[in-house]
Scaffold this motif. Structure first.
Motif, PDB file in Angstrom:
ATOM      1  N   VAL A   1       0.873  -1.173   0.000  1.00 29.78           N
ATOM      2  CA  VAL A   1       0.000   0.000   0.000  1.00 29.78           C
ATOM      3  C   VAL A   1       0.909   1.222   0.000  1.00 29.78           C
ATOM      4  O   VAL A   1       1.794   1.343   0.840  1.00 29.78           O
ATOM      5  CB  VAL A   1      -0.923   0.013   1.248  1.00 29.78           C
ATOM      6  CG1 VAL A   1      -1.788   1.257   1.257  1.00 29.78           C
ATOM      7  CG2 VAL A   1      -1.769  -1.249   1.300  1.00 29.78           C
ATOM      8  N   PHE A   2       0.690   2.101  -0.993  1.00 32.12           N
ATOM      9  CA  PHE A   2       1.527   3.281  -1.146  1.00 32.12           C
ATOM     10  C   PHE A   2       0.697   4.547  -0.987  1.00 32.12           C
ATOM     11  O   PHE A   2      -0.506   4.549  -1.227  1.00 32.12           O
ATOM     12  CB  PHE A   2       2.158   3.316  -2.557  1.00 32.12           C
ATOM     13  CG  PHE A   2       2.944   2.101  -2.903  1.00 32.12           C
ATOM     14  CD1 PHE A   2       4.134   1.820  -2.264  1.00 32.12           C
ATOM     15  CD2 PHE A   2       2.504   1.228  -3.882  1.00 32.12           C
ATOM     16  CE1 PHE A   2       4.875   0.698  -2.587  1.00 32.12           C
ATOM     17  CE2 PHE A   2       3.236   0.105  -4.219  1.00 32.12           C
ATOM     18  CZ  PHE A   2       4.426  -0.162  -3.575  1.00 32.12           C
ATOM     19  N   THR A   3       1.372   5.641  -0.637  1.00 31.94           N
ATOM     20  CA  THR A   3       0.713   6.947  -0.672  1.00 31.94           C
ATOM     21  C   THR A   3       0.497   7.320  -2.136  1.00 31.94           C
ATOM     22  O   THR A   3       1.127   6.751  -3.043  1.00 31.94           O
ATOM     23  CB  THR A   3       1.572   8.033  -0.001  1.00 31.94           C
ATOM     24  OG1 THR A   3       2.788   8.179  -0.752  1.00 31.94           O
ATOM     25  CG2 THR A   3       1.871   7.703   1.457  1.00 31.94           C
ATOM     26  N   ASP A   4      -0.362   8.282  -2.389  1.00 28.81           N
ATOM     27  CA  ASP A   4      -0.585   8.746  -3.760  1.00 28.81           C
ATOM     28  C   ASP A   4       0.709   9.273  -4.364  1.00 28.81           C
ATOM     29  O   ASP A   4       1.012   9.009  -5.531  1.00 28.81           O
ATOM     30  CB  ASP A   4      -1.656   9.835  -3.794  1.00 28.81           C
ATOM     31  CG  ASP A   4      -3.048   9.308  -3.522  1.00 28.81           C
ATOM     32  OD1 ASP A   4      -3.257   8.079  -3.611  1.00 28.81           O
ATOM     33  OD2 ASP A   4      -3.931  10.130  -3.212  1.00 28.81           O
ATOM     34  N   ARG A   5       1.472   9.993  -3.576  1.00 31.91           N
ATOM     35  CA  ARG A   5       2.729  10.573  -4.067  1.00 31.91           C
ATOM     36  C   ARG A   5       3.732   9.476  -4.453  1.00 31.91           C
ATOM     37  O   ARG A   5       4.365   9.548  -5.514  1.00 31.91           O
ATOM     38  CB  ARG A   5       3.315  11.482  -3.001  1.00 31.91           C
ATOM     39  CG  ARG A   5       4.565  12.183  -3.434  1.00 31.91           C
ATOM     40  CD  ARG A   5       5.038  13.130  -2.361  1.00 31.91           C
ATOM     41  NE  ARG A   5       6.207  13.858  -2.815  1.00 31.91           N
ATOM     42  CZ  ARG A   5       6.900  14.659  -2.081  1.00 31.91           C
ATOM     43  NH1 ARG A   5       6.542  14.889  -0.832  1.00 31.91           N
ATOM     44  NH2 ARG A   5       7.954  15.269  -2.558  1.00 31.91           N
ATOM     45  N   GLU A   6       3.859   8.457  -3.609  1.00 31.87           N
ATOM     46  CA  GLU A   6       4.802   7.373  -3.893  1.00 31.87           C
ATOM     47  C   GLU A   6       4.312   6.551  -5.084  1.00 31.87           C
ATOM     48  O   GLU A   6       5.093   6.127  -5.933  1.00 31.87           O
ATOM     49  CB  GLU A   6       5.004   6.483  -2.665  1.00 31.87           C
ATOM     50  CG  GLU A   6       6.100   5.458  -2.820  1.00 31.87           C
ATOM     51  CD  GLU A   6       7.508   6.035  -2.865  1.00 31.87           C
ATOM     52  OE1 GLU A   6       8.457   5.253  -2.724  1.00 31.87           O
ATOM     53  OE2 GLU A   6       7.703   7.254  -3.067  1.00 31.87           O
ATOM     54  N   SER A   7       3.028   6.344  -5.171  1.00 31.83           N
ATOM     55  CA  SER A   7       2.446   5.612  -6.294  1.00 31.83           C
ATOM     56  C   SER A   7       2.733   6.334  -7.611  1.00 31.83           C
ATOM     57  O   SER A   7       3.083   5.708  -8.620  1.00 31.83           O
ATOM     58  CB  SER A   7       0.945   5.452  -6.082  1.00 31.83           C
ATOM     59  OG  SER A   7       0.388   4.661  -7.092  1.00 31.83           O
ATOM     60  N   LYS A   8       2.625   7.654  -7.611  1.00 34.08           N
ATOM     61  CA  LYS A   8       2.928   8.433  -8.817  1.00 34.08           C
ATOM     62  C   LYS A   8       4.403   8.326  -9.170  1.00 34.08           C
ATOM     63  O   LYS A   8       4.756   8.166 -10.347  1.00 34.08           O
ATOM     64  CB  LYS A   8       2.539   9.892  -8.639  1.00 34.08           C
ATOM     65  CG  LYS A   8       2.852  10.717  -9.889  1.00 34.08           C
ATOM     66  CD  LYS A   8       2.306  12.098  -9.836  1.00 34.08           C
ATOM     67  CE  LYS A   8       2.615  12.949 -11.039  1.00 34.08           C
ATOM     68  NZ  LYS A   8       3.412  12.437 -12.111  1.00 34.08           N
ATOM     69  N   ARG A   9       5.269   8.385  -8.174  1.00 40.57           N
ATOM     70  CA  ARG A   9       6.706   8.265  -8.425  1.00 40.57           C
ATOM     71  C   ARG A   9       7.040   6.912  -9.047  1.00 40.57           C
ATOM     72  O   ARG A   9       7.795   6.811 -10.015  1.00 40.57           O
ATOM     73  CB  ARG A   9       7.499   8.461  -7.131  1.00 40.57           C
ATOM     74  CG  ARG A   9       9.007   8.466  -7.335  1.00 40.57           C
ATOM     75  CD  ARG A   9       9.750   8.638  -6.022  1.00 40.57           C
ATOM     76  NE  ARG A   9       9.793   7.441  -5.232  1.00 40.57           N
ATOM     77  CZ  ARG A   9      10.703   6.465  -5.381  1.00 40.57           C
ATOM     78  NH1 ARG A   9      11.630   6.536  -6.323  1.00 40.57           N
ATOM     79  NH2 ARG A   9      10.683   5.409  -4.584  1.00 40.57           N
ATOM     80  N   ILE A  10       6.442   5.858  -8.509  1.00 39.14           N
ATOM     81  CA  ILE A  10       6.666   4.507  -9.036  1.00 39.14           C
ATOM     82  C   ILE A  10       6.145   4.409 -10.469  1.00 39.14           C
ATOM     83  O   ILE A  10       6.824   3.895 -11.358  1.00 39.14           O
ATOM     84  CB  ILE A  10       5.980   3.459  -8.136  1.00 39.14           C
ATOM     85  CG1 ILE A  10       6.635   3.427  -6.755  1.00 39.14           C
ATOM     86  CG2 ILE A  10       6.023   2.077  -8.784  1.00 39.14           C
ATOM     87  CD1 ILE A  10       5.803   2.710  -5.704  1.00 39.14           C
ATOM     88  N   GLY A  11       4.936   4.911 -10.700  1.00 38.38           N
ATOM     89  CA  GLY A  11       4.357   4.882 -12.041  1.00 38.38           C
ATOM     90  C   GLY A  11       5.185   5.649 -13.048  1.00 38.38           C
ATOM     91  O   GLY A  11       5.377   5.194 -14.193  1.00 38.38           O
ATOM     92  N   ASP A  12       5.694   6.799 -12.646  1.00 34.33           N
ATOM     93  CA  ASP A  12       6.548   7.600 -13.534  1.00 34.33           C
ATOM     94  C   ASP A  12       7.837   6.844 -13.878  1.00 34.33           C
ATOM     95  O   ASP A  12       8.291   6.862 -15.029  1.00 34.33           O
ATOM     96  CB  ASP A  12       6.888   8.946 -12.899  1.00 34.33           C
ATOM     97  CG  ASP A  12       5.710   9.902 -12.834  1.00 34.33           C
ATOM     98  OD1 ASP A  12       4.675   9.638 -13.490  1.00 34.33           O
ATOM     99  OD2 ASP A  12       5.824  10.916 -12.105  1.00 34.33           O
ATOM    100  N   ALA A  13       8.419   6.171 -12.888  1.00 33.57           N
ATOM    101  CA  ALA A  13       9.643   5.392 -13.125  1.00 33.57           C
ATOM    102  C   ALA A  13       9.363   4.221 -14.065  1.00 33.57           C
ATOM    103  O   ALA A  13      10.164   3.932 -14.968  1.00 33.57           O
ATOM    104  CB  ALA A  13      10.221   4.896 -11.801  1.00 33.57           C
ATOM    105  N   MET A  14       8.224   3.564 -13.874  1.00 32.10           N
ATOM    106  CA  MET A  14       7.857   2.453 -14.759  1.00 32.10           C
ATOM    107  C   MET A  14       7.646   2.943 -16.189  1.00 32.10           C
ATOM    108  O   MET A  14       8.130   2.318 -17.139  1.00 32.10           O
ATOM    109  CB  MET A  14       6.584   1.777 -14.252  1.00 32.10           C
ATOM    110  CG  MET A  14       6.765   0.985 -12.998  1.00 32.10           C
ATOM    111  SD  MET A  14       5.161   0.352 -12.449  1.00 32.10           S
ATOM    112  CE  MET A  14       5.670  -0.784 -11.177  1.00 32.10           C
ATOM    113  N   LEU A  15       6.941   4.046 -16.346  1.00 30.46           N
ATOM    114  CA  LEU A  15       6.680   4.594 -17.669  1.00 30.46           C
ATOM    115  C   LEU A  15       7.977   4.990 -18.372  1.00 30.46           C
ATOM    116  O   LEU A  15       8.166   4.701 -19.565  1.00 30.46           O
ATOM    117  CB  LEU A  15       5.743   5.795 -17.568  1.00 30.46           C
ATOM    118  CG  LEU A  15       5.320   6.430 -18.892  1.00 30.46           C
ATOM    119  CD1 LEU A  15       4.598   5.424 -19.783  1.00 30.46           C
ATOM    120  CD2 LEU A  15       4.422   7.625 -18.625  1.00 30.46           C
TER     121      LEU A  15
END
Length: 71
Positions: free
Chosen positions: A44-58
């Protein structure tokens, strides 16, 4: 806190490196912070951490696609 995914494990707040694979190529997203379940492995991630992870994946996906297009 109980895991909302499996209901079996407890969540533990940690920072880990997270492996990620796309189209047969792998990388590691460093220093991912979240609440990790020891039973099922979900996070379970915060919204901010989830966005950071998604940006890195993209960004990784785009790099892999560019290498594959050039080949």
């Amino acid at each position: 806190m109980q895991c909302p995914f499996c209901g079996e494990g407890s969540l533990v707040h940690q920072t880990r490196d997270m492996p990620y694979t796309y189209d047969g190529e792998s990388t590691v997203i460093p220093n991912v912070t979240g609440d990790f379940c020891g039973a099922c492995g979900e996070c379970v991630f915060t919204d901010r951490e989830s966005k950071r992870i998604g940006d890195a994946m993209l960004a990784f996906n785009k790099a892999v696609n560019a290498r594959n297009a050039a080949a």
